[in-house]
Design a protein around this motif. Sequence first.
Motif, PDB file in Angstrom:
ATOM      1  N   LEU A 196       0.833  -1.205   0.000  1.00 35.52           N
ATOM      2  CA  LEU A 196       0.000   0.000   0.000  1.00 35.52           C
ATOM      3  C   LEU A 196       0.870   1.259   0.000  1.00 35.52           C
ATOM      4  N   GLU A 197       1.967   1.220   0.729  1.00 28.51           N
ATOM      5  CA  GLU A 197       2.878   2.368   0.744  1.00 28.51           C
ATOM      6  C   GLU A 197       3.415   2.648  -0.656  1.00 28.51           C
ATOM      7  N   THR A 198       3.794   1.597  -1.369  1.00 29.61           N
ATOM      8  CA  THR A 198       4.313   1.764  -2.724  1.00 29.61           C
ATOM      9  C   THR A 198       3.260   2.380  -3.638  1.00 29.61           C
ATOM     10  N   VAL A 199       2.018   1.917  -3.510  1.00 30.04           N
ATOM     11  CA  VAL A 199       0.931   2.451  -4.343  1.00 30.04           C
ATOM     12  C   VAL A 199       0.679   3.918  -4.010  1.00 30.04           C
ATOM     13  N   VAL A 200       0.525   4.238  -2.739  1.00 31.58           N
ATOM     14  CA  VAL A 200       0.148   5.593  -2.325  1.00 31.58           C
ATOM     15  C   VAL A 200       1.265   6.595  -2.600  1.00 31.58           C
ATOM     16  N   ALA A 201       2.500   6.201  -2.356  1.00 34.03           N
ATOM     17  CA  ALA A 201       3.621   7.122  -2.575  1.00 34.03           C
ATOM     18  C   ALA A 201       3.736   7.544  -4.038  1.00 34.03           C
ATOM     19  N   GLY A 202       3.210   6.703  -4.942  1.00 40.31           N
ATOM     20  CA  GLY A 202       3.285   7.023  -6.365  1.00 40.31           C
ATOM     21  C   GLY A 202       2.094   7.774  -6.913  1.00 40.31           C
ATOM     22  N   VAL A 250       9.474   9.207   2.066  1.00 42.74           N
ATOM     23  CA  VAL A 250       9.637   8.000   1.252  1.00 42.74           C
ATOM     24  C   VAL A 250      10.025   8.400  -0.168  1.00 42.74           C
ATOM     25  N   ILE A 251      11.096   7.826  -0.675  1.00 38.77           N
ATOM     26  CA  ILE A 251      11.551   8.113  -2.034  1.00 38.77           C
ATOM     27  C   ILE A 251      11.396   6.858  -2.875  1.00 38.77           C
ATOM     28  N   GLN A 252      10.698   6.973  -4.003  1.00 40.35           N
ATOM     29  CA  GLN A 252      10.566   5.861  -4.944  1.00 40.35           C
ATOM     30  C   GLN A 252      11.218   6.260  -6.259  1.00 40.35           C
TER      31      GLN A 252
END
Length: 402
Positions: free
Chosen positions: A16-22, A143-145
């Motif tokens: 979920l973090e990966t989805v939301v951060a993007g 958070v950096i993606q």
Amino acid sequence: MDALIVDDDDLMADLLETVVAGLHPAITVLKASGFHEALALWEKRKPSLLIVDWNLPDGSGLELVRKVRASDKVAAIVMITGRADRESILKVAHYRINGYISKPFNVEMLHQRLVQMVGQVLPEEPAPLASLEVALSDGVKTVIQLPVKTDAATMLELIGRADELSAAQLTERWQDDASLCSRLLDVANRSSFRRTGAPVVHLRDAIASMGVPMALNQGVALALDVSAAFSSEVLIACALEHQKQAETVALEAQRVALALGKRSPQFFTAGLLSRVGELAVLKVIDQFQRQGGEVSDEQVLQALRDWAQPYGNKLKIQWFLPLELRQLIGAVHYLPRENVTQERLIMRAGALMAAKESPEAELGKILRQLGLDEWHKQFREDEQKNEDGGGDGDGNGNGNQA
């Protein structure tokens, strides 16, 4: 804008973090694993988006929603749960939630629904832009993606064939993608995956530990990052240059390791991740530009000089990379005088061999310490023959295995 994810399942929270951060460059992601931690974060930060699991170890997600709605009628709230029955759906509807997602869910569908919600809760007038220096100072705390190389369509096609794919096959596809590699290592090294007590240092092991389906879901979430692609030619050129440098370091370090009879994939991984600090700085600059900021070419170069190391150090910790792997990455840039291991010498030698202008004295000293000075002379001679058209290979095991 703050977004709060409340889920005690580490693997689900990471996805979920990966989805939301993007979803948007202005989003800061917060995470909580329980009711009381989430309530404290909400009271302190008042997030505009909440994604809440119904069942929490110390309370009910529904009770958290009730408390939030008692004073905030605007925040977007999504309930994620394994309950799909009509009675449960009607029960949460009473609290005016914005979305109800049943597990397991489709990442692309979740992304689409969240994009719409974020558009509704983001302020119409953006906050006044700070300077680039302030943006970089603030960005290192979030958070950096990094952009992934594989597009969303390809990721979705792979999900359709998840049952046919193995960890080894995905590794072969993704082993030169720093963003995917770092994110999957991050997820795999969280506490829920440390069952054996040994850290995960290679992409294949990371995929195997979480399973192919979850690894693919993480890949889709990263590929759907709407702010991933750099928006200016200068940033694209800088990113490509640093990605190529990292890949070259990975191959050279692997070459040195193989010459010593070492086949551990950690050398390739460490080289691949050796420029994540630079890529993260470029991502923050890109976000700053997307929000109306202006940046000169000189400012880009200065930001890379000043901030690549702080961002790189932060990401190595944020991504839960094992200490051993972090030390190998660090050796690419600097070799400490004390506690110098053969593994660090290998990484430093690979970095110097990959550099366009490397200190020959330092490289020579390291190769002598490794007992590879004659090997390197022969390699250079073979390399010269190839350039002159006198050979068709280096003969020194320069493979691409990782």
